[in-house]
Design an enzyme around this catalytic site. Structure first.
Site, PDB file in Angstrom:
ATOM      1  N   SER A 114      61.898 -48.248 127.209  1.00 56.00           N
ATOM      2  CA  SER A 114      60.536 -47.869 127.567  1.00 56.00           C
ATOM      3  C   SER A 114      60.300 -46.382 127.269  1.00 56.00           C
ATOM      4  O   SER A 114      60.349 -45.967 126.116  1.00 56.00           O
ATOM      5  CB  SER A 114      60.281 -48.216 129.045  1.00 56.00           C
ATOM      6  OG  SER A 114      58.914 -48.206 129.353  1.00 56.00           O
ATOM      7  N   ASP A 235      56.948 -59.496 128.112  1.00 50.86           N
ATOM      8  CA  ASP A 235      56.792 -58.160 128.683  1.00 50.86           C
ATOM      9  C   ASP A 235      55.319 -57.908 129.009  1.00 50.86           C
ATOM     10  O   ASP A 235      54.462 -57.998 128.122  1.00 50.86           O
ATOM     11  CB  ASP A 235      57.303 -57.126 127.671  1.00 50.86           C
ATOM     12  CG  ASP A 235      57.388 -55.719 128.213  1.00 50.86           C
ATOM     13  OD1 ASP A 235      56.766 -55.424 129.241  1.00 50.86           O
ATOM     14  OD2 ASP A 235      58.093 -54.902 127.582  1.00 50.86           O
ATOM     15  N   HIS A 263      60.150 -56.951 130.688  1.00 54.90           N
ATOM     16  CA  HIS A 263      60.366 -55.577 130.231  1.00 54.90           C
ATOM     17  C   HIS A 263      61.829 -55.149 130.359  1.00 54.90           C
ATOM     18  O   HIS A 263      62.295 -54.317 129.589  1.00 54.90           O
ATOM     19  CB  HIS A 263      59.473 -54.646 131.059  1.00 54.90           C
ATOM     20  CG  HIS A 263      59.377 -53.252 130.535  1.00 54.90           C
ATOM     21  ND1 HIS A 263      58.943 -52.958 129.265  1.00 54.90           N
ATOM     22  CD2 HIS A 263      59.653 -52.051 131.118  1.00 54.90           C
ATOM     23  CE1 HIS A 263      58.947 -51.648 129.083  1.00 54.90           C
ATOM     24  NE2 HIS A 263      59.372 -51.070 130.188  1.00 54.90           N
TER      25      HIS A 263
END
Length: 286
Positions: A114, A235, A263
């Site tokens: 991320s 996600d 995610h």
């Protein structure tokens, strides 16, 4: 220095100059292929909460390094806090380069989840000679990306910073909510002592701004290193199109999409992710 029970993970504070330190988890030994694991940006996140399972599964022959990024967990925090995502990234990436230099690492594979994926791309721009490869998981960095409802919930967490809100937020990170329900409650409770530190909220609020860190196609085309782009098909924090964009423009990228996964690819599909990571390092980097 301490060694985690029933684990080969070592945990210590590494001084990086200017009176600052980073809390760092390590496995393996210097001289082995180095993998630098960079966590994401959720409230209360630490290197351990993102990477402990992967470090344990990494196996022999690798030097795994997972820091609490500056301003997170048990690492030092900037005072005053830089305002905005790009300003925060600049200070934190400088600290990561200081860690790399302090540990004497000549080449590293950057493994970024991320926000950590965005930092990895920026680090490869700034010091390409250090980067042996890139592994990007649910990474942002696509220009013009609109925030998802899940990301908005993450950004606004401190409007209602309760353990119940934390558990609700963390369930957004996984696809199979029934399988992770009990674990998420434990993780939420574990994060709360970190969340309640005033500088954690200050850093969180200072970081998010309309202008995020993004990379144009020409920027990515210059990052000519082996790359593995991983994304959970389900996600809801960062959309799959981001990884399609990154894999399209990174010259040496492979795209790996994991079905029935959110995610947290490294947590929800831990064994599969660890296997794909090892195969990438052995086949594309070494």
């Amino acid at each position: 220095m301490t060694v985690t029970t029933a684990s080969r993970i070592r945990e210590e504070d590494v001084a990086i100059g200017a009176g600052r330190h980073l809390r760092v988890l390590q496995t393996g030994e210097p001289g082995q292929p180095a993998l630098l694991f960079l966590h994401g940006s959720g409230p209360g996140v630490t290197a351990g909460s993102n990477w402990r399972g992967v470090l344990d599964a990494l196996g022999e022959g690798y030097h795994g390094i997972a820091p609490d990024i500056l301003g997170f967990g048990d690492s030092s925090y900037p005072d005053p806090q830089p305002q905005g995502f790009k300003a925060q990234a600049e200070v934190r990436i400088d600290a990561l380069f200081a860690l790399i230099d302090t540990l004497g690492l000549e080449r590293v594979v950057l493994v970024g989840n991320s926000m950590g994926g965005m930092y990895s791309l920026r680090m490869a721009q700034l010091r390409p000679e250090l980067v042996a490869g890139l592994v990007l998981m649910g990474s942002g960095g696509m220009p013009g990306l609109e925030p998802t409802p899940g990301l908005v919930k993450l950004v606004t967490y401190f409007d209602d910073p309760t353990v119940e809100a934390m558990a609700e937020l963390l369930l957004e990170f996984v696809h199979d909510k029934e399988a992770f329900g009990d674990r998420v409650a434990d993780v939420a409770a574990e994060r709360m002592p970190v969340v309640r530190r005033p500088w954690i909220e200050a850093g969180h609020r200072a970081m998010f701004a309309p202008e995020m860190l993004s990379f144009e196609p020409a920027d990515l085309a210059r990052l000519d290193v082996p790359a593995l782009v991983v994304h959970g098909r389900n996600d809801v924090i960062v959309p799959l199109e981001c990884s399609h964009y990154l894999s399209e423009h990174l010259p040496q990228a492979d795209l790996y999409v994991i079905n029935k996964c959110g995610h947290w690819t490294q947590i929800e599909q831990a064994e599969r992710f660890s296997s794909v990571l090892r195969d990438f390092v052995e086949g594309r980097v070494r």
